[in-house]
Design a protein around this motif. Structure first.
Motif, PDB file in Angstrom:
ATOM      1  N   HIS A 104       0.867  -1.191   0.000  1.00  0.00           N
ATOM      2  CA  HIS A 104       0.000   0.000   0.000  1.00  0.00           C
ATOM      3  C   HIS A 104       0.894   1.227   0.000  1.00  0.00           C
ATOM      4  O   HIS A 104       1.802   1.350   0.830  1.00  0.00           O
ATOM      5  N   GLY A 105       0.648   2.122  -0.927  1.00  0.00           N
ATOM      6  CA  GLY A 105       1.437   3.352  -1.002  1.00  0.00           C
ATOM      7  C   GLY A 105       2.904   3.089  -1.255  1.00  0.00           C
ATOM      8  O   GLY A 105       3.756   3.835  -0.760  1.00  0.00           O
ATOM      9  N   ILE A 131      -5.317  -2.743  11.854  1.00  0.00           N
ATOM     10  CA  ILE A 131      -4.062  -2.613  11.109  1.00  0.00           C
ATOM     11  C   ILE A 131      -4.313  -1.926   9.773  1.00  0.00           C
ATOM     12  O   ILE A 131      -3.563  -1.015   9.382  1.00  0.00           O
ATOM     13  N   ALA A 132      -5.366  -2.318   9.069  1.00  0.00           N
ATOM     14  CA  ALA A 132      -5.686  -1.700   7.778  1.00  0.00           C
ATOM     15  C   ALA A 132      -5.948  -0.209   7.954  1.00  0.00           C
ATOM     16  O   ALA A 132      -5.520   0.612   7.126  1.00  0.00           O
ATOM     17  N   ARG A 133      -6.625   0.171   9.026  1.00  0.00           N
ATOM     18  CA  ARG A 133      -6.906   1.581   9.283  1.00  0.00           C
ATOM     19  C   ARG A 133      -5.604   2.342   9.549  1.00  0.00           C
ATOM     20  O   ARG A 133      -5.415   3.451   9.055  1.00  0.00           O
ATOM     21  N   SER A 139     -11.028   4.028   7.206  1.00  0.00           N
ATOM     22  CA  SER A 139     -11.708   2.833   7.696  1.00  0.00           C
ATOM     23  C   SER A 139     -11.763   1.772   6.600  1.00  0.00           C
ATOM     24  O   SER A 139     -12.223   2.038   5.486  1.00  0.00           O
ATOM     25  N   TRP A 140     -11.282   0.580   6.914  1.00  0.00           N
ATOM     26  CA  TRP A 140     -11.264  -0.539   5.975  1.00  0.00           C
ATOM     27  C   TRP A 140     -11.754  -1.793   6.662  1.00  0.00           C
ATOM     28  O   TRP A 140     -11.545  -1.972   7.861  1.00  0.00           O
ATOM     29  N   PHE A 145      -9.149  -5.866   2.974  1.00  0.00           N
ATOM     30  CA  PHE A 145      -7.920  -5.140   2.665  1.00  0.00           C
ATOM     31  C   PHE A 145      -6.765  -6.110   2.397  1.00  0.00           C
ATOM     32  O   PHE A 145      -5.967  -5.902   1.487  1.00  0.00           O
ATOM     33  N   PHE A 146      -6.705  -7.181   3.164  1.00  0.00           N
ATOM     34  CA  PHE A 146      -5.624  -8.159   2.999  1.00  0.00           C
ATOM     35  C   PHE A 146      -5.970  -9.280   2.021  1.00  0.00           C
ATOM     36  O   PHE A 146      -5.249 -10.261   1.914  1.00  0.00           O
TER      37      PHE A 146
END
Length: 168
Positions: A104-105, A131-133, A139-140, A145-146
Protein backbone atom coordinates in the motif's frame (compact mmCIF):
# COMPACT_ATOMS: atom_id res chain seq x y z
CA UNK A 1 -51.47 -32.56 5.68
CA UNK A 2 -50.48 -36.23 5.85
CA UNK A 3 -48.09 -37.17 8.58
CA UNK A 4 -44.64 -38.42 7.69
CA UNK A 5 -45.48 -41.83 9.18
CA UNK A 6 -48.32 -42.20 6.69
CA UNK A 7 -45.80 -41.82 3.84
CA UNK A 8 -43.54 -44.49 5.29
CA UNK A 9 -44.84 -47.97 4.54
CA UNK A 10 -42.82 -50.69 6.22
CA UNK A 11 -42.56 -52.81 3.10
CA UNK A 12 -43.35 -52.83 -0.60
CA UNK A 13 -46.03 -54.99 -2.16
CA UNK A 14 -43.34 -57.67 -2.56
CA UNK A 15 -42.81 -57.51 1.21
CA UNK A 16 -39.26 -56.15 1.23
CA UNK A 17 -38.34 -53.32 3.55
CA UNK A 18 -36.56 -50.23 2.32
CA UNK A 19 -33.43 -51.28 4.22
CA UNK A 20 -33.47 -54.65 2.43
CA UNK A 21 -33.94 -52.97 -0.94
CA UNK A 22 -31.05 -50.59 -0.26
CA UNK A 23 -28.84 -53.54 0.72
CA UNK A 24 -29.66 -55.20 -2.63
CA UNK A 25 -28.75 -51.97 -4.44
CA UNK A 26 -25.45 -51.73 -2.58
CA UNK A 27 -24.48 -55.25 -3.64
CA UNK A 28 -25.86 -55.17 -7.21
CA UNK A 29 -23.51 -55.43 -10.18
CA UNK A 30 -23.20 -52.49 -12.56
CA UNK A 31 -25.45 -53.92 -15.30
CA UNK A 32 -28.31 -54.42 -12.80
CA UNK A 33 -27.81 -50.91 -11.42
CA UNK A 34 -27.96 -49.44 -14.93
CA UNK A 35 -31.18 -51.37 -15.58
CA UNK A 36 -32.68 -50.20 -12.27
CA UNK A 37 -31.58 -46.62 -12.98
CA UNK A 38 -33.35 -46.71 -16.36
CA UNK A 39 -36.54 -48.06 -14.77
CA UNK A 40 -36.53 -45.40 -12.04
CA UNK A 41 -35.42 -42.35 -14.03
CA UNK A 42 -36.79 -43.33 -17.47
CA UNK A 43 -33.45 -42.49 -19.10
CA UNK A 44 -30.27 -44.53 -19.38
CA UNK A 45 -27.57 -43.88 -16.80
CA UNK A 46 -24.83 -41.69 -18.28
CA UNK A 47 -21.79 -43.77 -19.26
CA UNK A 48 -19.50 -41.44 -17.32
CA UNK A 49 -21.12 -42.25 -13.96
CA UNK A 50 -19.31 -44.67 -11.71
CA UNK A 51 -21.00 -47.74 -10.23
CA UNK A 52 -21.01 -46.06 -6.82
CA UNK A 53 -22.72 -42.92 -8.08
CA UNK A 54 -25.36 -44.90 -9.99
CA UNK A 55 -26.04 -46.93 -6.84
CA UNK A 56 -26.42 -43.73 -4.81
CA UNK A 57 -28.84 -42.25 -7.35
CA UNK A 58 -30.91 -45.45 -7.42
CA UNK A 59 -30.97 -45.54 -3.61
CA UNK A 60 -32.01 -41.87 -3.49
CA UNK A 61 -34.91 -42.43 -5.87
CA UNK A 62 -36.07 -45.51 -3.94
CA UNK A 63 -36.04 -43.55 -0.69
CA UNK A 64 -37.82 -40.66 -2.35
CA UNK A 65 -40.56 -43.00 -3.60
CA UNK A 66 -41.02 -44.58 -0.18
CA UNK A 67 -40.57 -41.59 2.10
CA UNK A 68 -41.61 -38.73 -0.15
CA UNK A 69 -39.71 -35.80 -1.58
CA UNK A 70 -38.42 -32.82 0.34
CA UNK A 71 -40.97 -30.22 1.31
CA UNK A 72 -40.97 -27.63 -1.52
CA UNK A 73 -40.12 -24.80 0.91
CA UNK A 74 -37.14 -26.70 2.29
CA UNK A 75 -35.98 -27.64 -1.22
CA UNK A 76 -36.14 -23.95 -2.18
CA UNK A 77 -34.13 -22.92 0.88
CA UNK A 78 -31.45 -25.52 0.09
CA UNK A 79 -31.33 -24.36 -3.53
CA UNK A 80 -30.88 -20.73 -2.46
CA UNK A 81 -28.14 -21.70 -0.02
CA UNK A 82 -26.42 -23.67 -2.75
CA UNK A 83 -26.64 -20.82 -5.28
CA UNK A 84 -25.73 -18.01 -2.91
CA UNK A 85 -23.54 -19.71 -0.35
CA UNK A 86 -26.07 -18.88 2.33
CA UNK A 87 -25.52 -15.19 1.70
CA UNK A 88 -22.07 -15.36 3.24
CA UNK A 89 -18.65 -16.44 2.21
CA UNK A 90 -17.22 -19.06 4.52
CA UNK A 91 -14.76 -17.54 6.96
CA UNK A 92 -11.19 -18.66 6.71
CA UNK A 93 -9.44 -19.86 9.80
CA UNK A 94 -5.93 -18.47 9.82
CA UNK A 95 -3.39 -20.54 11.71
CA UNK A 96 -0.74 -18.87 13.86
CA UNK A 97 2.36 -18.33 11.77
CA UNK A 98 0.45 -17.38 8.62
CA UNK A 99 1.89 -14.24 7.04
CA UNK A 100 -0.37 -11.82 5.17
CA UNK A 101 1.34 -9.45 2.75
CA UNK A 102 -0.13 -6.29 1.24
CA UNK A 103 1.48 -3.43 -0.61
CA UNK A 104 0.00 0.00 0.00
CA UNK A 105 1.44 3.35 -1.00
CA UNK A 106 4.59 1.70 -2.30
CA UNK A 107 5.29 0.08 1.08
CA UNK A 108 5.15 -3.68 1.64
CA UNK A 109 3.31 -4.57 4.86
CA UNK A 110 3.62 -8.01 6.46
CA UNK A 111 1.22 -9.14 9.16
CA UNK A 112 1.73 -12.42 11.03
CA UNK A 113 -1.11 -14.31 12.64
CA UNK A 114 -0.24 -14.92 16.30
CA UNK A 115 -2.27 -16.61 19.07
CA UNK A 116 -3.43 -13.25 20.48
CA UNK A 117 -4.34 -11.63 17.15
CA UNK A 118 -2.13 -10.14 14.45
CA UNK A 119 1.47 -8.89 14.74
CA UNK A 120 2.45 -5.86 12.67
CA UNK A 121 5.31 -3.40 13.18
CA UNK A 122 6.26 -4.98 16.49
CA UNK A 123 2.77 -4.64 17.99
CA UNK A 124 -0.06 -7.16 18.40
CA UNK A 125 -3.51 -6.05 17.29
CA UNK A 126 -6.84 -7.76 17.94
CA UNK A 127 -8.14 -7.30 14.38
CA UNK A 128 -6.97 -6.86 10.81
CA UNK A 129 -9.27 -3.85 10.48
CA UNK A 130 -7.25 -1.91 13.07
CA UNK A 131 -4.06 -2.61 11.11
CA UNK A 132 -5.69 -1.70 7.78
CA UNK A 133 -6.91 1.58 9.28
CA UNK A 134 -3.41 2.38 10.59
CA UNK A 135 -1.85 1.58 7.21
CA UNK A 136 -4.32 3.56 5.10
CA UNK A 137 -5.55 6.23 7.47
CA UNK A 138 -9.13 5.34 6.54
CA UNK A 139 -11.71 2.83 7.70
CA UNK A 140 -11.26 -0.54 5.98
CA UNK A 141 -12.60 -4.04 6.37
CA UNK A 142 -9.35 -5.75 7.39
CA UNK A 143 -9.99 -9.16 5.81
CA UNK A 144 -10.97 -7.43 2.55
CA UNK A 145 -7.92 -5.14 2.67
CA UNK A 146 -5.62 -8.16 3.00
CA UNK A 147 -7.42 -10.10 0.25
CA UNK A 148 -9.16 -12.65 2.47
CA UNK A 149 -12.64 -11.64 1.28
CA UNK A 150 -13.75 -10.44 -2.13
CA UNK A 151 -15.06 -6.92 -2.48
CA UNK A 152 -18.84 -6.82 -2.38
CA UNK A 153 -20.46 -6.19 -5.73
CA UNK A 154 -22.29 -2.89 -6.02
CA UNK A 155 -26.02 -3.32 -6.62
CA UNK A 156 -27.08 -2.85 -10.22
CA UNK A 157 -29.21 0.31 -10.47
CA UNK A 158 -32.78 -0.12 -11.66
CA UNK A 159 -32.57 1.99 -14.81
CA UNK A 160 -36.27 1.53 -15.63
CA UNK A 161 -37.28 2.57 -12.10
CA UNK A 162 -34.96 5.57 -12.22
CA UNK A 163 -36.44 6.61 -15.57
CA UNK A 164 -39.99 6.35 -14.21
CA UNK A 165 -39.04 8.38 -11.14
CA UNK A 166 -37.51 11.14 -13.27
CA UNK A 167 -40.62 11.23 -15.49
CA UNK A 168 -42.88 11.77 -12.49
Amino acid sequence: MASRAAKRPAATAAGTSLADELAVVAAAPLDQLRSRFRALYRVPAPESLSRDLIARLVAHRLQEQRLGKLDPNLAGQIDRLDRHGGGQTPRRRLKPGTVLVREHGGVLHEVMVVPGGFAWNGETHASLSVIARRITGTSWNGPRFFGLRPAQKAPVPDVAGAQEASDA
